[in-house]
Design an enzyme around this catalytic site. Structure first.
Site, short mmCIF file in Angstrom:
data_model
loop_
_atom_site.label_atom_id
_atom_site.label_comp_id
_atom_site.label_asym_id
_atom_site.label_seq_id
_atom_site.Cartn_x
_atom_site.Cartn_y
_atom_site.Cartn_z
N LYS A 1 -34.74 33.02 -43.65
CA LYS A 1 -34.19 34.22 -43.32
C LYS A 1 -33.68 34.94 -44.50
CE LYS A 1 -31.45 30.87 -42.22
NZ LYS A 1 -31.17 29.88 -41.34
N GLU B 1 -41.17 33.27 -37.15
CA GLU B 1 -40.26 33.10 -35.94
C GLU B 1 -38.94 32.31 -36.19
OE1 GLU B 1 -41.00 34.32 -32.31
OE2 GLU B 1 -38.69 33.95 -32.85
N ILE C 1 -35.45 30.14 -30.43
CA ILE C 1 -35.61 31.04 -29.43
C ILE C 1 -36.48 32.18 -29.92
CG2 ILE C 1 -34.28 33.17 -28.27
CD1 ILE C 1 -31.81 31.77 -28.79
N GLY D 1 -27.46 18.69 -39.46
CA GLY D 1 -28.42 19.47 -40.10
C GLY D 1 -28.35 20.90 -39.81
N ASP E 1 -25.46 34.28 -43.44
CA ASP E 1 -26.75 33.74 -42.60
C ASP E 1 -27.17 34.53 -41.53
OD1 ASP E 1 -28.94 31.68 -42.03
OD2 ASP E 1 -27.45 31.68 -40.14
N LYS F 1 -29.97 37.28 -40.65
CA LYS F 1 -30.92 37.09 -39.37
C LYS F 1 -30.69 38.68 -38.38
CE LYS F 1 -30.22 32.37 -38.50
NZ LYS F 1 -29.15 31.38 -38.12
P1 NAP Z 1 -33.07 21.17 -46.45
O1 NAP Z 1 -32.96 20.11 -45.48
O2 NAP Z 1 -32.14 21.45 -47.80
O3 NAP Z 1 -34.45 21.07 -47.10
C1 NAP Z 1 -35.09 21.62 -48.42
C2 NAP Z 1 -36.43 20.88 -48.82
O4 NAP Z 1 -37.19 21.87 -49.84
C3 NAP Z 1 -35.97 19.49 -49.27
O5 NAP Z 1 -37.34 18.61 -48.91
C4 NAP Z 1 -36.37 19.87 -50.92
O6 NAP Z 1 -37.09 18.78 -51.43
C5 NAP Z 1 -37.48 21.01 -50.74
N1 NAP Z 1 -37.40 21.75 -52.02
C6 NAP Z 1 -36.31 22.41 -52.66
N2 NAP Z 1 -36.56 23.16 -53.72
C7 NAP Z 1 -38.14 22.62 -53.78
C8 NAP Z 1 -39.08 23.16 -54.93
N3 NAP Z 1 -38.40 23.92 -55.84
N4 NAP Z 1 -40.21 22.63 -54.81
C9 NAP Z 1 -40.60 22.03 -53.61
N5 NAP Z 1 -39.69 21.57 -52.72
C10 NAP Z 1 -38.25 22.03 -52.68
O7 NAP Z 1 -33.20 22.43 -45.75
P2 NAP Z 1 -33.55 22.88 -44.24
O8 NAP Z 1 -32.56 22.92 -43.72
O9 NAP Z 1 -34.71 22.15 -43.67
O10 NAP Z 1 -34.21 24.68 -44.34
C11 NAP Z 1 -35.34 24.84 -44.84
C12 NAP Z 1 -35.37 26.31 -44.55
O11 NAP Z 1 -35.27 26.54 -43.43
C13 NAP Z 1 -34.15 27.40 -45.09
O12 NAP Z 1 -34.92 28.51 -45.46
C14 NAP Z 1 -33.40 27.47 -43.94
O13 NAP Z 1 -32.40 28.60 -44.00
C15 NAP Z 1 -34.30 27.40 -42.94
N6 NAP Z 1 -33.68 27.18 -41.41
C16 NAP Z 1 -33.03 26.03 -41.60
C17 NAP Z 1 -32.50 25.60 -40.27
C18 NAP Z 1 -32.04 24.35 -39.97
O14 NAP Z 1 -31.37 24.16 -38.77
N7 NAP Z 1 -31.63 23.58 -40.74
C19 NAP Z 1 -32.94 26.34 -38.96
C20 NAP Z 1 -33.57 27.52 -39.39
C21 NAP Z 1 -34.03 28.02 -40.55
P3 NAP Z 1 -35.99 17.48 -51.72
O15 NAP Z 1 -36.19 16.77 -50.28
O16 NAP Z 1 -36.92 16.53 -52.73
O17 NAP Z 1 -34.71 17.69 -52.04
N1 HSE Z 2 -27.76 27.46 -40.68
C1 HSE Z 2 -28.39 28.08 -39.56
C2 HSE Z 2 -27.60 28.13 -38.38
C3 HSE Z 2 -29.53 27.51 -39.34
O1 HSE Z 2 -26.54 27.26 -38.10
O2 HSE Z 2 -27.63 28.90 -37.74
C4 HSE Z 2 -30.49 28.25 -38.46
O3 HSE Z 2 -30.88 29.23 -38.91
#
Ligand code: NAP
Ligand code: HSE
Length: 376
Positions: A106, A130, A137, A187, A201, A205
């Site tokens: 986002k 999405e 949602i 997470g 954040d 959104k």
């Molecule tokens: P995260 O747990 O910090 O995971 C990030 C991943 O990206 C890690 O595997 C990291 O590698 C990898 N990475 C970072 N820099 C990189 C690069 N330059 N090249 C290749 N890989 C790289 O983050 P997340 O919570 O999964 O979130 C990911 C995305 O989804 C973000 O945009 C976040 O805003 C979005 N999102 C998250 C949630 C949630 O509930 N967490 C919900 C909706 C959307 P390493 O493992 O080697 O460090």
């Molecule tokens: N950090 C975000 C939240 C992840 O807590 O809503 C989902 O976008």
């Protein structure tokens, strides 16, 4: 030549790992739903030597995200890295090459979404997102598709799971810091959790939702926001005594006088739907001219919930690729029907009105245990 659709997954953290596990271990079911065969070519991470979930083949990991996006056998890129620098580069590169992209990012859509959408359109590619708003949602589809023939006048909701989890935990007596640490451990939080607690954040959104709802090229720096970092346990308790709950609400409207938007911690009456959500749940209320008000509520953060939204976009992308390219097909067929047992027979009836079943969500929320109980 007929081939499988090649998928590149970028990132294997909270979201990416859940996506990888489903793509690898539920492949038959996913292929049946999209009608094409796919192959997860590789998973790019920052550090390929880091320990990963044992269910993911270690040979899939690479440090070279750029080479993976450029792999000529890749048709679809799934970006789960986050941030606005490397992720932007990689997505741009994929779109330039006409690859479809699915992202949960986002921050990127709220700051560079209009530019990336124009690039996608110019290259005949699709950018789906999405998971970028409200986790599981399907609000992006609702606005972009189901309500696309209506006019959206306003929307509001609780769109940050971390803040909601913190506020609900504080209602149950937790300290702010301990509740934030728990949300991080689950997470839910962003890599930099100040994005969550300062309302950034939620502003991202809201900008994404405004782009979809109002067709305006809104970017998040234009959205005034404040967060919950200064909310105290005393505030939470006092609000409850006065008949309210504190919720971080994001709201926007488009009127003849212009667009309005903001994110702020507000007092919500305890019987209001926004007060009823707890933990990492989100809720969105959209007001459309003809459809009227619509509400959707569900898990707003966390690996599996977010992966659900990502995978919905993956299925849509693969279906579209299957229509345009010569990709190996699999039957998109329904399974043969099972016997359909009556659902209301085992639910309790009200003693005073015995003709009527008493409804609760037990059956829907845990059908397996309900059926086991009914059979025992
Ligand atoms: P995260 O747990 O910090 O995971 C990030 C991943 O990206 C890690 O595997 C990291 O590698 C990898 N990475 C970072 N820099 C990189 C690069 N330059 N090249 C290749 N890989 C790289 O983050 P997340 O919570 O999964 O979130 C990911 C995305 O989804 C973000 O945009 C976040 O805003 C979005 N999102 C998250 C949630 C949630 O509930 N967490 C919900 C909706 C959307 P390493 O493992 O080697 O460090
Ligand atoms: N950090 C975000 C939240 C992840 O807590 O809503 C989902 O976008």
């Amino acid at each position: 030549m007929v081939c499988t659709a090649g998928i590149a997954l970028l990132g294997c953290g909270t979201v990416g790992a859940s996506v990888a596990e489903r793509l690898l271990h539920e492949r038959d079911a996913i292929e049946r739903r999209c009608g094409v065969r796919y192959e997860l070519r590789a998973i790019a991470v920052r550090d390929a030597s880091k320990p990963r979930p044992g269910s993911i083949d270690p040979r899939l990991f690479t440090n070279d995200a750029r080479a993976l996006v450029n792999d000529p056998h890749v048709d679809l890129v799934i970006e789960c890295i986050g941030g606005t620098t490397q992720a932007a580069d990689l997505i741009e590169n994929a779109l330039e090459r006409g690859r479809s992209v699915v992202t949960a990012n986002k921050d990127l859509l709220a700051t560079q979404g209009p530019r990336l959408q124009s690039l996608a359109a110019a290259r005949g590619a699709r950018l789906r997102y999405e998971a970028a708003a409200c986790g599981a949602i399907p609000v992006v589809r609702m606005l972009d598709d189901a309500l696309a023939g209506d006019r959206i006048d306003a929307l509001a909701g609780v769109v940050n799971g971390t803040c909601n989890a913190i506020l609900s935990a504080m209602e149950n007596g937790a300290e702010f810091a301990e509740a934030l640490a728990d949300a991080q451990a689950q997470g839910y939080a962003e890599a930099d959790p100040s994005n969550d607690v300062e309302g950034i954040d939620a502003a991202h959104k809201l900008a994404v939702l405004m782009q979809l709802a109002f067709g305006l090229a809104v970017i998040s720096p234009r959205v005034r926001h404040s967060g919950i970092a200064a909310v105290t346990k005393r505030d939470v308790a006092r609000a409850q005594m006065l008949g309210y709950r504190i919720r971080l609400v994001a709201a926007a409207a488009r009127t003849p006088a212009g667009a309005f938007a903001g994110v702020a911690p507000v007092l919500v009456p305890q019987d209001h739907p926004f007060a009823a959500i707890s933990g990492p749940e989100n809720i969105v209320r959209v007001v459309a001219r003809d459809a009227g008000p619509l509400i959707m509520r569900g898990r707003g953060a966390g690996g599996p919930a977010t992966a659900s939204a990502v995978l919905g976009d993956v299925v849509s992308s693969l279906r579209a690729l299957g229509e345009r390219h010569d990709i190996a097909r699999t039957a998109r067929a329904l399974e043969p029907a099972l016997d359909v047992a009556p659902i209301f027979a085992d639910l309790p009836r009200h003693p005073e009105l015995p003709r009527y079943t008493l409804w609760d969500n037990t059956f829907l929320d845990a059908p397996v245990s309900h059926v086991n109980r009914a059979l025992s």
